[in-house]
Design a protein around this motif. Sequence first.
Motif, PDB file in Angstrom:
ATOM      1  N   LEU A  92       0.811  -1.212   0.000  1.00  0.00           N
ATOM      2  CA  LEU A  92       0.000   0.000   0.000  1.00  0.00           C
ATOM      3  C   LEU A  92       0.848   1.268   0.000  1.00  0.00           C
ATOM      4  O   LEU A  92       0.385   2.326  -0.424  1.00  0.00           O
ATOM      5  CB  LEU A  92      -0.946  -0.014   1.203  1.00  0.00           C
ATOM      6  CG  LEU A  92      -2.062   1.035   1.236  1.00  0.00           C
ATOM      7  CD1 LEU A  92      -2.992   0.874   0.044  1.00  0.00           C
ATOM      8  CD2 LEU A  92      -2.853   0.917   2.539  1.00  0.00           C
ATOM      9  N   ASP A  93       2.092   1.153   0.475  1.00  0.00           N
ATOM     10  CA  ASP A  93       3.009   2.293   0.482  1.00  0.00           C
ATOM     11  C   ASP A  93       3.907   2.302  -0.752  1.00  0.00           C
ATOM     12  O   ASP A  93       4.916   3.005  -0.787  1.00  0.00           O
ATOM     13  CB  ASP A  93       3.872   2.264   1.752  1.00  0.00           C
ATOM     14  CG  ASP A  93       3.028   2.387   3.010  1.00  0.00           C
ATOM     15  OD1 ASP A  93       2.174   3.288   3.050  1.00  0.00           O
ATOM     16  OD2 ASP A  93       3.205   1.573   3.932  1.00  0.00           O
ATOM     17  N   ARG A 135      -6.352  -0.562  -1.425  1.00  0.00           N
ATOM     18  CA  ARG A 135      -6.401   0.887  -1.262  1.00  0.00           C
ATOM     19  C   ARG A 135      -7.802   1.466  -1.125  1.00  0.00           C
ATOM     20  O   ARG A 135      -7.971   2.573  -0.617  1.00  0.00           O
ATOM     21  CB  ARG A 135      -5.681   1.564  -2.421  1.00  0.00           C
ATOM     22  CG  ARG A 135      -6.277   1.319  -3.790  1.00  0.00           C
ATOM     23  CD  ARG A 135      -5.415   1.916  -4.880  1.00  0.00           C
ATOM     24  NE  ARG A 135      -5.945   1.646  -6.206  1.00  0.00           N
ATOM     25  CZ  ARG A 135      -5.315   1.997  -7.328  1.00  0.00           C
ATOM     26  NH1 ARG A 135      -4.146   2.608  -7.255  1.00  0.00           N
ATOM     27  NH2 ARG A 135      -5.853   1.725  -8.499  1.00  0.00           N
ATOM     28  N   GLU A 136      -8.836   0.717  -1.556  1.00  0.00           N
ATOM     29  CA  GLU A 136     -10.192   1.245  -1.400  1.00  0.00           C
ATOM     30  C   GLU A 136     -10.717   1.085   0.021  1.00  0.00           C
ATOM     31  O   GLU A 136     -11.738   1.682   0.382  1.00  0.00           O
ATOM     32  CB  GLU A 136     -11.119   0.562  -2.395  1.00  0.00           C
ATOM     33  CG  GLU A 136     -10.778   0.886  -3.853  1.00  0.00           C
ATOM     34  CD  GLU A 136     -11.695   0.192  -4.836  1.00  0.00           C
ATOM     35  OE1 GLU A 136     -12.621  -0.522  -4.375  1.00  0.00           O
ATOM     36  OE2 GLU A 136     -11.493   0.335  -6.046  1.00  0.00           O
ATOM     37  N   LEU A 137     -10.055   0.259   0.826  1.00  0.00           N
ATOM     38  CA  LEU A 137     -10.378   0.085   2.254  1.00  0.00           C
ATOM     39  C   LEU A 137     -11.814  -0.377   2.468  1.00  0.00           C
ATOM     40  O   LEU A 137     -12.497   0.069   3.402  1.00  0.00           O
ATOM     41  CB  LEU A 137     -10.119   1.398   3.024  1.00  0.00           C
ATOM     42  CG  LEU A 137      -8.758   2.050   2.841  1.00  0.00           C
ATOM     43  CD1 LEU A 137      -8.674   3.338   3.651  1.00  0.00           C
ATOM     44  CD2 LEU A 137      -7.634   1.108   3.216  1.00  0.00           C
ATOM     45  N   THR A 138     -12.276  -1.280   1.626  1.00  0.00           N
ATOM     46  CA  THR A 138     -13.675  -1.709   1.702  1.00  0.00           C
ATOM     47  C   THR A 138     -13.854  -3.214   1.900  1.00  0.00           C
ATOM     48  O   THR A 138     -14.975  -3.658   2.136  1.00  0.00           O
ATOM     49  CB  THR A 138     -14.420  -1.317   0.425  1.00  0.00           C
ATOM     50  OG1 THR A 138     -13.793  -1.938  -0.700  1.00  0.00           O
ATOM     51  CG2 THR A 138     -14.419   0.195   0.246  1.00  0.00           C
ATOM     52  N   ARG A 139     -12.785  -3.987   1.828  1.00  0.00           N
ATOM     53  CA  ARG A 139     -12.944  -5.439   1.816  1.00  0.00           C
ATOM     54  C   ARG A 139     -12.608  -6.051   3.175  1.00  0.00           C
ATOM     55  O   ARG A 139     -11.914  -5.441   3.989  1.00  0.00           O
ATOM     56  CB  ARG A 139     -12.090  -6.046   0.702  1.00  0.00           C
ATOM     57  CG  ARG A 139     -12.514  -5.564  -0.677  1.00  0.00           C
ATOM     58  CD  ARG A 139     -11.747  -6.230  -1.797  1.00  0.00           C
ATOM     59  NE  ARG A 139     -12.196  -5.714  -3.098  1.00  0.00           N
ATOM     60  CZ  ARG A 139     -13.250  -6.160  -3.751  1.00  0.00           C
ATOM     61  NH1 ARG A 139     -13.961  -7.149  -3.251  1.00  0.00           N
ATOM     62  NH2 ARG A 139     -13.594  -5.636  -4.918  1.00  0.00           N
ATOM     63  N   GLY A 161      -5.657  -1.230   4.842  1.00  0.00           N
ATOM     64  CA  GLY A 161      -5.021  -0.103   5.497  1.00  0.00           C
ATOM     65  C   GLY A 161      -3.801  -0.488   6.311  1.00  0.00           C
ATOM     66  O   GLY A 161      -3.025   0.376   6.716  1.00  0.00           O
ATOM     67  N   ASP A 162      -3.595  -1.796   6.550  1.00  0.00           N
ATOM     68  CA  ASP A 162      -2.453  -2.248   7.348  1.00  0.00           C
ATOM     69  C   ASP A 162      -1.139  -2.196   6.588  1.00  0.00           C
ATOM     70  O   ASP A 162      -0.067  -2.228   7.197  1.00  0.00           O
ATOM     71  CB  ASP A 162      -2.677  -3.677   7.847  1.00  0.00           C
ATOM     72  CG  ASP A 162      -3.668  -3.757   8.988  1.00  0.00           C
ATOM     73  OD1 ASP A 162      -3.935  -2.717   9.614  1.00  0.00           O
ATOM     74  OD2 ASP A 162      -4.175  -4.869   9.254  1.00  0.00           O
ATOM     75  N   ASP A 193     -12.263 -12.737  -2.487  1.00  0.00           N
ATOM     76  CA  ASP A 193     -12.162 -11.884  -3.664  1.00  0.00           C
ATOM     77  C   ASP A 193     -11.169 -10.741  -3.430  1.00  0.00           C
ATOM     78  O   ASP A 193     -11.318  -9.948  -2.501  1.00  0.00           O
ATOM     79  CB  ASP A 193     -13.538 -11.317  -4.019  1.00  0.00           C
ATOM     80  CG  ASP A 193     -13.522 -10.508  -5.303  1.00  0.00           C
ATOM     81  OD1 ASP A 193     -12.841 -10.915  -6.250  1.00  0.00           O
ATOM     82  OD2 ASP A 193     -14.192  -9.456  -5.339  1.00  0.00           O
ATOM     83  N   MET A 194     -10.138 -10.689  -4.250  1.00  0.00           N
ATOM     84  CA  MET A 194      -9.100  -9.662  -4.177  1.00  0.00           C
ATOM     85  C   MET A 194      -8.376  -9.648  -2.822  1.00  0.00           C
ATOM     86  O   MET A 194      -7.841  -8.625  -2.400  1.00  0.00           O
ATOM     87  CB  MET A 194      -9.652  -8.274  -4.492  1.00  0.00           C
ATOM     88  CG  MET A 194     -10.166  -8.129  -5.900  1.00  0.00           C
ATOM     89  SD  MET A 194     -10.596  -6.412  -6.283  1.00  0.00           S
ATOM     90  CE  MET A 194     -11.205  -6.598  -7.969  1.00  0.00           C
TER      91      MET A 194
END
Length: 212
Positions: A92-93, A135-139, A161-162, A193-194
């Motif tokens: 993510l970074d 990155r969408e922070l939804t799963r 987000g981790d 999924d993903m």
Amino acid sequence: HRGQHVPLDPAFERSFGSVHVRRFDLGPSSVEYDLVDQIRAARVTIGERNCRWGPARISNGGLWQGPLWPRQRHFCGPQQWLWVGETIIEDLDFQPRRCIWQHPAQGEVVSSAFSDVPIGERLVLYAGLYYPHERELTRPPVTARVLVNDVEIGRLVHADGDSWKRVELDPDPLHTGVAHGRVTIEVSADNPDMRSICWAATMRGPAREVGE
């Protein structure tokens, strides 16, 4: 880190105009066994089925195509992303991470078991996801469970987000004194999924003191 005090004498120190450079040598790593290096010898399963090690179709990666698929890997199928092997992801970074891709499966545990691993004083596990999948922070989270000789010693739960997350575990919490054992990494997710988890783990000796 910028501004952080390091209680060591630098091995190298020099100023270049307004820039002051100091280098600190921390000595050799305490890594005794790197599980990423040993993935070929691991027994990989999905549920009760063995995955097959060998040559398989490669992918050059790319945006939304995932990381590179190595030529040699454990193929679990039937979905093309159900394989276990060494690759490099961007976390993510946007940092490159050498790790073992072990995508979870729907309703089944994906497992990598390593035999005759020297049991050190700590097992350090890192895990992250391929960044477009996080990155969408939804799963929902994905879990990497760690066992030594079929006894769980801990787990890493990775939530969006981790980024590149770290846990440190005691590989012999019952103090049996065992010198070698079987280390197993089990990956699962309620919704795979993903959930493109990629992990790296090492067995290490005593924690190195600063300045050692």
